[in-house]
Design an enzyme around this catalytic site. Sequence first.
Site, short mmCIF file in Angstrom:
data_model
loop_
_atom_site.label_atom_id
_atom_site.label_comp_id
_atom_site.label_asym_id
_atom_site.label_seq_id
_atom_site.Cartn_x
_atom_site.Cartn_y
_atom_site.Cartn_z
N ASN A 7 -0.90 10.39 -6.79
CA ASN A 7 -2.12 9.66 -7.14
C ASN A 7 -3.24 10.28 -6.32
O ASN A 7 -3.38 10.01 -5.13
CB ASN A 7 -1.93 8.17 -6.82
CG ASN A 7 -3.11 7.32 -7.30
OD1 ASN A 7 -4.14 7.86 -7.72
ND2 ASN A 7 -2.95 6.02 -7.21
N LYS A 14 -2.10 10.16 -2.49
CA LYS A 14 -0.94 9.30 -2.23
C LYS A 14 0.23 9.93 -2.97
O LYS A 14 0.10 10.28 -4.14
CB LYS A 14 -1.23 7.90 -2.77
CG LYS A 14 -0.23 6.86 -2.33
CD LYS A 14 -0.82 5.46 -2.34
CE LYS A 14 -0.79 4.86 -3.72
NZ LYS A 14 -1.12 3.43 -3.78
N ARG A 64 -0.86 10.45 -11.81
CA ARG A 64 -1.61 9.34 -12.38
C ARG A 64 -2.98 9.88 -12.81
O ARG A 64 -3.68 10.52 -12.01
CB ARG A 64 -1.82 8.26 -11.33
CG ARG A 64 -2.68 7.15 -11.85
CD ARG A 64 -3.20 6.27 -10.76
NE ARG A 64 -4.03 5.23 -11.34
CZ ARG A 64 -4.97 4.58 -10.67
NH1 ARG A 64 -5.19 4.87 -9.40
NH2 ARG A 64 -5.68 3.65 -11.25
N HIS A 153 -5.16 -0.05 -15.74
CA HIS A 153 -3.97 -0.68 -15.13
C HIS A 153 -2.80 -0.71 -16.10
O HIS A 153 -1.88 -1.52 -15.95
CB HIS A 153 -4.25 -2.15 -14.71
CG HIS A 153 -5.12 -2.34 -13.51
ND1 HIS A 153 -5.97 -3.43 -13.39
CD2 HIS A 153 -5.28 -1.61 -12.38
CE1 HIS A 153 -6.60 -3.36 -12.23
NE2 HIS A 153 -6.21 -2.26 -11.59
N ARG A 214 -16.32 -5.33 -7.66
CA ARG A 214 -16.92 -5.12 -8.98
C ARG A 214 -17.25 -6.48 -9.62
O ARG A 214 -16.50 -7.43 -9.46
CB ARG A 214 -15.95 -4.37 -9.90
CG ARG A 214 -15.90 -2.88 -9.63
CD ARG A 214 -14.83 -2.22 -10.49
NE ARG A 214 -13.81 -1.63 -9.64
CZ ARG A 214 -12.59 -1.31 -10.05
NH1 ARG A 214 -12.21 -1.55 -11.28
NH2 ARG A 214 -11.74 -0.77 -9.21
N ILE A 304 -3.14 -9.70 -4.79
CA ILE A 304 -3.46 -11.13 -4.86
C ILE A 304 -2.46 -11.85 -5.76
O ILE A 304 -1.90 -12.88 -5.40
CB ILE A 304 -4.91 -11.34 -5.36
CG1 ILE A 304 -5.91 -10.78 -4.33
CG2 ILE A 304 -5.17 -12.81 -5.66
CD1 ILE A 304 -7.36 -10.72 -4.82
N GLU A 354 3.51 0.98 -9.77
CA GLU A 354 3.02 1.98 -10.72
C GLU A 354 3.67 3.34 -10.49
O GLU A 354 3.95 4.08 -11.43
CB GLU A 354 1.49 2.09 -10.61
CG GLU A 354 0.80 0.87 -11.20
CD GLU A 354 -0.58 0.60 -10.64
OE1 GLU A 354 -0.67 0.20 -9.45
OE2 GLU A 354 -1.56 0.79 -11.36
P1 ADP Z 1 -5.64 -2.40 -4.76
O1 ADP Z 1 -6.18 -2.91 -6.06
O2 ADP Z 1 -6.68 -1.71 -3.93
O3 ADP Z 1 -4.32 -1.67 -4.88
P2 ADP Z 1 -4.05 -4.60 -3.75
O4 ADP Z 1 -3.31 -4.73 -5.03
O5 ADP Z 1 -3.32 -4.17 -2.54
O6 ADP Z 1 -5.36 -3.71 -3.92
O7 ADP Z 1 -4.73 -6.02 -3.46
C1 ADP Z 1 -5.60 -6.22 -2.39
C2 ADP Z 1 -5.99 -7.69 -2.35
O8 ADP Z 1 -4.79 -8.48 -2.18
C3 ADP Z 1 -6.92 -8.05 -1.20
O9 ADP Z 1 -7.96 -8.89 -1.66
C4 ADP Z 1 -6.00 -8.81 -0.27
O10 ADP Z 1 -6.72 -9.76 0.49
C5 ADP Z 1 -5.10 -9.51 -1.25
N1 ADP Z 1 -3.90 -10.03 -0.59
C6 ADP Z 1 -2.88 -9.34 -0.04
N2 ADP Z 1 -2.00 -10.20 0.53
C7 ADP Z 1 -2.48 -11.45 0.31
C8 ADP Z 1 -2.04 -12.77 0.65
N3 ADP Z 1 -0.92 -12.98 1.34
N4 ADP Z 1 -2.81 -13.81 0.24
C9 ADP Z 1 -3.94 -13.62 -0.45
N5 ADP Z 1 -4.41 -12.41 -0.80
C10 ADP Z 1 -3.69 -11.35 -0.41
#
Ligand code: ADP
Length: 368
Positions: A7, A14, A64, A153, A214, A304, A354
């Site tokens: 990636n 990565k 990717r 995605h 965003r 999240i 992914e």
């Molecule tokens: P990316 O899209 O950059 O790959 P991720 O999928 O890692 O990002 O998601 C990052 C988000 O996930 C951040 O907003 C982070 O705060 C949230 N997050 C990670 N762990 C938790 C948790 N335990 N509770 C709430 N939000 C979380």
Amino acid sequence: MSILVINAGSSSIKYTLYHSKTLERIDHNLIEEIRDHHEGFEVMRTQLLIHGIDITQINAIGHRVVHGGERFHEPTLIDDEFLAEITALIPLAPLHNPANIEGIIAARAIAPNVPNFAIFDTAFHQSMPPQAFRYPLPHDLYHTNHIRRYGFHGTSHYYVATQAAQILQKPLEELNLITFHIGNGVSACAIEKGKSIDTSMGMTPLEGLMMGTRCGSIDPSIIGYLMREKGMNIDEIESMLNKKSGLFAIAGTNDLRSVIDAKDSGDENAALAIDMFAYRLKKQLGEYMAILRGVNAIVFTGGIGEHSPLIHEMVCKGLEHLGIGLDEVKNRSNDIQIQSSTSAVAVLVIPTDEERQIALYVQKFLYS
Ligand code: ADP
């Protein structure tokens, strides 16, 4: 006997290395602050040697690639013609595709005999019908300028859909799903009989749901208004919409954990940010419930989606009339299936992967 998944970002690479038969993960690393991708690949070559892997001897490399336009709807073997075609798509994804292409060029330079494959974030959504992917704009903007919904995605939505099928013990082709990828980027996908029929991101990953930085969907007239009334130019506006909006704009941080902490200590902007974030997800759920004739499962994934019971609860609460109910205890204890015993619709929390999906695609190419 290995498959390397790449990636390539603008200043980082990565990589994940898998055993090509068992898909056991052998190595995973993020190389940051690279000057160019050739330098990044040299660093990677050295790191792989520590595992006894010579990059020139691996079976294949899967890259990717964010935007495949309408041309690419499945994983594709990369040759010179491909590179020309994908380079022509740069205007559609100026923030992402150039780095992906540089990664491909660097990979071909360092390991000239290893086949390279491109796996597109847009590909899974190429099954959308015109009523979902066309914008109500003049025809030539689609036919000449390729302006339409592409969606992103896709690798993640597809991966969690296949996992959901395993969990529900039904063929994916028989399932209707609503998948939510909720990380820094956020998108939803309506999946009918295993195929994407609509998704929230559009021509670019800016459309749709509220995200970390965003804005998601806003009235397009806001852009003209900002130009006329605030004298902002289009670069400033695009930068604000991509990097200074979303959770970051409303709560002061794009990290949902910090936003939740701030809310718990009484920060009203943080509370508003979470309400807005969840409200838009819930509206999206309603839209997709309406277009899918019956839904087997709702799937949450992404940082999240995988880790925030609060967001699951805010999205699914009060939807018993739609056949959706949550089991509070299961939700709070991070179970995979968090629907209540009376819920007609399953609610699943599934970690996305992914890289693994890219490796699976490459493996299929190699051995079928
Ligand atoms: P990316 O899209 O950059 O790959 P991720 O999928 O890692 O990002 O998601 C990052 C988000 O996930 C951040 O907003 C982070 O705060 C949230 N997050 C990670 N762990 C938790 C948790 N335990 N509770 C709430 N939000 C979380």
